[in-house]
Structure formats: structure tokens, C-alpha cells
Design a protein around this motif. Structure first.
Motif, mmCIF file in Angstrom:
data_model
loop_
_atom_site.group_PDB
_atom_site.id
_atom_site.type_symbol
_atom_site.label_atom_id
_atom_site.label_comp_id
_atom_site.label_asym_id
_atom_site.label_seq_id
_atom_site.Cartn_x
_atom_site.Cartn_y
_atom_site.Cartn_z
ATOM 1 N N GLY A 1 0.798 -1.220 0.000
ATOM 2 C CA GLY A 1 0.000 0.000 0.000
ATOM 3 C C GLY A 1 0.831 1.269 0.000
ATOM 4 O O GLY A 1 0.496 2.251 -0.682
ATOM 5 N N TRP A 2 1.921 1.278 0.758
ATOM 6 C CA TRP A 2 2.756 2.482 0.822
ATOM 7 C C TRP A 2 3.639 2.609 -0.415
ATOM 8 O O TRP A 2 3.954 3.728 -0.839
ATOM 9 C CB TRP A 2 3.572 2.489 2.107
ATOM 10 N N LEU A 3 4.052 1.495 -1.017
ATOM 11 C CA LEU A 3 4.699 1.563 -2.320
ATOM 12 C C LEU A 3 3.748 2.178 -3.347
ATOM 13 O O LEU A 3 4.134 3.028 -4.163
ATOM 14 C CB LEU A 3 5.113 0.168 -2.793
ATOM 15 N N ALA A 4 2.493 1.741 -3.300
ATOM 16 C CA ALA A 4 1.490 2.236 -4.241
ATOM 17 C C ALA A 4 1.264 3.736 -4.093
ATOM 18 O O ALA A 4 1.033 4.433 -5.087
ATOM 19 C CB ALA A 4 0.175 1.486 -4.047
ATOM 20 N N LEU A 5 1.328 4.243 -2.867
ATOM 21 C CA LEU A 5 1.122 5.673 -2.661
ATOM 22 C C LEU A 5 2.152 6.485 -3.433
ATOM 23 O O LEU A 5 1.818 7.482 -4.086
ATOM 24 C CB LEU A 5 1.182 6.012 -1.169
ATOM 25 N N GLY A 6 3.411 6.071 -3.373
ATOM 26 C CA GLY A 6 4.443 6.760 -4.137
ATOM 27 C C GLY A 6 4.158 6.730 -5.630
ATOM 28 O O GLY A 6 4.293 7.748 -6.329
ATOM 29 N N ALA A 7 3.735 5.570 -6.136
ATOM 30 C CA ALA A 7 3.434 5.434 -7.560
ATOM 31 C C ALA A 7 2.261 6.306 -7.970
ATOM 32 O O ALA A 7 2.283 6.978 -9.007
ATOM 33 C CB ALA A 7 3.146 3.967 -7.887
ATOM 34 N N ILE B 1 6.147 6.710 -16.970
ATOM 35 C CA ILE B 1 5.292 5.737 -16.300
ATOM 36 C C ILE B 1 3.816 5.917 -16.650
ATOM 37 O O ILE B 1 2.975 5.143 -16.202
ATOM 38 C CB ILE B 1 5.451 5.809 -14.755
ATOM 39 N N ARG B 2 3.516 6.938 -17.478
ATOM 40 C CA ARG B 2 2.107 7.230 -17.746
ATOM 41 C C ARG B 2 1.821 7.238 -19.244
ATOM 42 O O ARG B 2 2.634 7.695 -20.051
ATOM 43 C CB ARG B 2 1.733 8.590 -17.142
ATOM 44 N N LEU B 3 0.649 6.715 -19.618
ATOM 45 C CA LEU B 3 0.188 6.789 -20.994
ATOM 46 C C LEU B 3 0.040 8.243 -21.409
ATOM 47 O O LEU B 3 -0.240 9.113 -20.566
ATOM 48 C CB LEU B 3 -1.164 6.082 -21.134
ATOM 49 N N ASP B 4 0.189 8.515 -22.703
ATOM 50 C CA ASP B 4 -0.045 9.893 -23.130
ATOM 51 C C ASP B 4 -1.549 10.177 -23.128
ATOM 52 O O ASP B 4 -2.373 9.278 -22.955
ATOM 53 C CB ASP B 4 0.595 10.170 -24.493
ATOM 54 N N TYR C 1 9.616 4.309 -8.745
ATOM 55 C CA TYR C 1 8.785 4.906 -9.791
ATOM 56 C C TYR C 1 9.342 6.252 -10.257
ATOM 57 O O TYR C 1 9.144 6.633 -11.419
ATOM 58 C CB TYR C 1 7.342 5.036 -9.305
ATOM 59 N N GLY C 2 10.057 6.954 -9.384
ATOM 60 C CA GLY C 2 10.692 8.205 -9.789
ATOM 61 C C GLY C 2 11.782 7.985 -10.816
ATOM 62 O O GLY C 2 11.885 8.713 -11.807
#
Length: 408
Positions: free
Chosen positions: A175-181, A379-382, A370-371
Motif C-alpha cells: 500500500g505504501w509503495l502504491a502511494l508513491g506510484a 510511467i504514464r500513458l499519453d 517509480y521516480g
């Protein structure tokens, strides 16, 4: 009798591994039912692909990081037929399978938070890094002997950090990994208006969402009970505590969430997340209370996260796994005490400090992993791909291709 005991332990752990493996279909359908139709195929492919990547990363790297064990030896040796390093009947192999299903739950948890706008390849790379290096490092601290973490906790606070089935090691870390992402990804297009108010995006399919929750709830009894990893360690107390925590979570979410089906089905999961750490030492009444508090935490923090803090965590994985997992780790140091009918062997300070270390470690790791990937690969679709949907943009087919043909 020794051979019979060994074979029974292998079968016991194998059944647990199968049950937890089945939970990954629960993660998939929970996401399918929550995301919009244009992202349902991506949810299914992403969860399964992440499991495949997790298996390879954990087999070749992660398991060795956590426990110092490598399976790069002859089949006779690793199955326990020769030598003394591996147990008989291939016990260490099914133990790997069981712990792999825990490790692979980390990217499955993250998947729900980053849904509908994350790049597919970048997420697979993040999965390899997280399951190969990040997660097993903390796993080894708690369930192995990495850094003599447990020895230091016992010396400082009077007891080792207790996390029987992973409220912190699996759920809080995920969950905390996900927060960063999620923070690095940013909100979905159209999720918030210019004035900052939230635009509601309802679940696409409540029956699929409910199916995902049911599968997870059923598999969770393998997650918790089989964490004993041996037949003679199986405990009805763990099963009863898991049941009552699940019920406590869903009933409190039903009440606080005002009959909302999404909150009810996730409330059951919140209770199960929270009870993992202390399911082997709590009294059932304590487990019920832990689950009930977790249900309230999920509902309240989901709303605050989405509407006040503008964190577009699609499935609410940070409140569900991150915060309820954190509560569960701390709660083991409260309801596990003999004064509250628990079995003891824990201290509040050990649980508090250990839980905070786990959450902090995962949050920092999430931003780093993720940074770095965002900096070099993105990391994100256009915008156009996100608008079209991940199904067509990435997989070139929708969840309902016959409908697409009819529309044309």
C-alpha cells in the motif's frame, strides 16, 4: 512417521500456495469491476503478467535476498533427495511457491492504485525491481535474519516485531509503495475539475467487483492459516480470528459507508488485511474489534484521500492495504497482549516501531523506484492513449469486441 509428517507438511503448504495464488484472480476481478470498461482487459492482463514477472524475479533474485537460498542446483538436491541443505519431499520448493504468492501480491496491490493510466512495460519493470529487491529486503528483515532486525527489536522493546501473515510485510508495504506510484502518476484525466472538486467515476461492474472480493476472502484463509507452514502449527484460532475480523470490517463499512456496495466488499478485505499480523495471538473478540476499526479506516480515509487530498488512488489501495495494514501491525501489540485475552509475546512499542519502519521503508522505496523509471522511461500513458483506454492502446482489443463491431 517422519516421512508421513514431511509429506503432510508439503501438501499443507501447497494447498496454501494454491489458495493464495487463486487470490490473484480476486485482485484481477476487483480491479475489473472498479475500472471503466475501456480498461478491463488491461486489468486482467496486468495482474497475470505481473505474476509471471514476479515469479522469475523472486526465483532468481528475491528469495535469495530474503533468505539466502538459491535453487540453482540439481533437482535431486533442491527436492531434498541428496544433501542436507534442502528439506525432504521438496518442502522448500512448495515453501518458495507459497512465499512467491505473497511477493506477487505487492504488484497486484499497486496495480489497483495506478489503474487506467499507467504504462504497461514500465509497470512490469517496476514489478521486477520491487519483487526482486525491494520487497524481499524487508521480508528478510522480519521473516529472516537480515540486519539482525528482530534481534535489535527484541533488545530495544522487549519482543521481536510480530507479523504472522503480513499486515506489514505484504499489505502495508504494498500500500505504501502504491502511494508513491500514485502520487508520481498524478490523477486521471477528468478526475478533478478546475476548482478542485472531484468528478465521480462509478465502478463499471459491481458483480465483478463483488466476485473479486469473494475470491479474496476465501483465499485469505490460506493466506493466514497456512502461514504456519507446517501441519502441526495449523490453528483454529487463526481461522476464527480471520473470520471475525472480516465480518467486523464489512459490518462497520456497511454502517459508515451507508450501504455502498464498494465499501462493503472492500470493508471485508480491510478487516482481513488488519488481522494478518496478530491472527495467531489475538482473542476472537479482539479480532472483531480490529476488523471493525479497519472498516472505518478504509471508508473514511478513502473519501478523504480522493476528495480532500486529491490523490487518485483508483481502488483505494493505500487506505485499504497501506493504512489498514499499518493499523493491523500496531493492533497486534494491543489485542495480542494477555491483558486483553491475547496470547502475549508482543509489546506495543515493538509493534508500533516495526510497523512505522515498514511503512516508511515502502513509501521511500515507492518514490525512488517509480521516480527513476519516470525519469528514464516514463510511467504514464499519453493523453490520447489514456482517453482511448488502456485496452485498445496497449492490447489492441476491448473487453467487449462484439459490441465494438456492432457499433461500427
Amino acid at each position: 512417521m517422519e516421512a508421513l509428517q514431511s509429506g503432510a507438511d508439503v501438501f499443507f503448504v501447497l494447498v496454501g500456495a494454491i489458495l493464495v495464488f487463486a487470490m490473484h484472480s480476486g485482485f484481477a476481478f476487483l480491479e475489473v469491476g472498479t475500472v471503466r470498461k475501456k480498461n478491463q482487459v488491461n486489468a486482467l492482463v496486468k495482474i497475470l503478467s505481473d505474476f509471471g514477472m514476479s515469479t522469475v524475479a523472486y526465483f532468481f533474485i528475491g528469495y535469495g535476498v530474503a533468505y539466502g537460498v538459491s535453487f540453482l542446483a540439481s533437482a535431486a538436491e533442491i527436492s531434498g533427495m541428496t544433501g542436507e541443505l534442502f528439506a525432504a519431499n521438496g518442502y522448500d520448493l512448495v515453501k518458495f511457491f507459497f512465499l512467491l504468492t505473497f511477493a506477487a501480491a505487492i504488484p497486484a496491490i499497486i496495480s489497483g492504485g495506478i489503474a487506467e493510466r499507467a504504462k504497461f512495460g514500465s509497470q512490469l519493470l517496476a514489478t521486477a525491481v520491487i519483487v526482486g529487491l525491494v520487497y524481499p529486503f524487508f521480508e528478510g528483515m522480519v521473516w529472516g535474519d537480515t540486519l539482525n532486525f528482530q534481534g535489535m527489536m527484541e533488545a530495544m522493546f522487549g519482543a521481536p516485531f510480530h507479523d504472522f501473515a503480513g499486515s506489514i510485510v505484504v499489505h502495508a508495504v504494498g500500500g505504501w509503495l502504491a502511494l508513491g506510484a500514485v502520487v508520481l502518476l498524478g490523477a486521471r484525466i477528468g478526475r478533478y475539475r478546475k476548482d478542485g472538486s472531484a468528478v465521480g467515476i462509478p465502478p463499471s461492474n459491481i458483480p465483478f467487483l463483488a466476485l473479486g472480493s469473494w475470491i479474496l476472502c476465501i483465499g485469505w484463509f490460506g493466506f493466514n492459516v497456512m502461514s504456519a507452514q507446517a501441519v502441526d502449527g495449523a490453528s483454529g484460532l487463526v481461522a476464527m480470528n480471520s473470520l471475525l475480523a472480516m465480518v467486523g470490517g464489512l459490518l462497520s463499512a456497511l454502517l459508515v459507508g451507508r450501504n455502498d456496495p464498494g465499501f462493503v466488499h472492500n470493508g471485508a478485505l480491510a478487516g482481513l488485511v488488519a488481522v494478518c499480523a496478530g491472527s495467531d495471538i489475538m482473542h476472537p473478540v479482539g479480532a472483531l474489534a480490529v476488523g471493525a476499526v479497519a472498516g472505518v479506516i478504509f471508508v473514511k480515509l478513502f473519501v478523504v484521500c480522493q476528495e480532500k487530498w486529491k490523490i487518485d488512488d483508483v481502488l483505494g489501495v493505500w487506505p485499504l492495504h497501506g493504512l489498514c495494514g499499518l493499523w493491523g501491525g500496531i493492533a497486534a501489540g494491543i489485542f495480542g497482549l494477555e491483558a486483553l485475552w491475547g496470547l502475549g509475546g508482543v509489546t506495543f512499542l515493538s509493534q508500533l516501531v516495526g510497523s512505522l519502519i515498514g511503512a516508511g521503508f515502502a513509501l521511500v522505496a515507492g518514490f525512488i523506484v517509480y521516480g527513476v523509471i519516470r525519469q528514464f522511461l516514463g510511467i504514464r500513458l499519453d493523453e490520447e492513449e489514456e482517453f482511448r483506454g488502456a485496452d485498445l492502446s496497449i492490447h489492441k482489443i476491448s473487453a467487449y469486441p462484439e459490441e465494438d463491431l456492432t457499433m461500427k
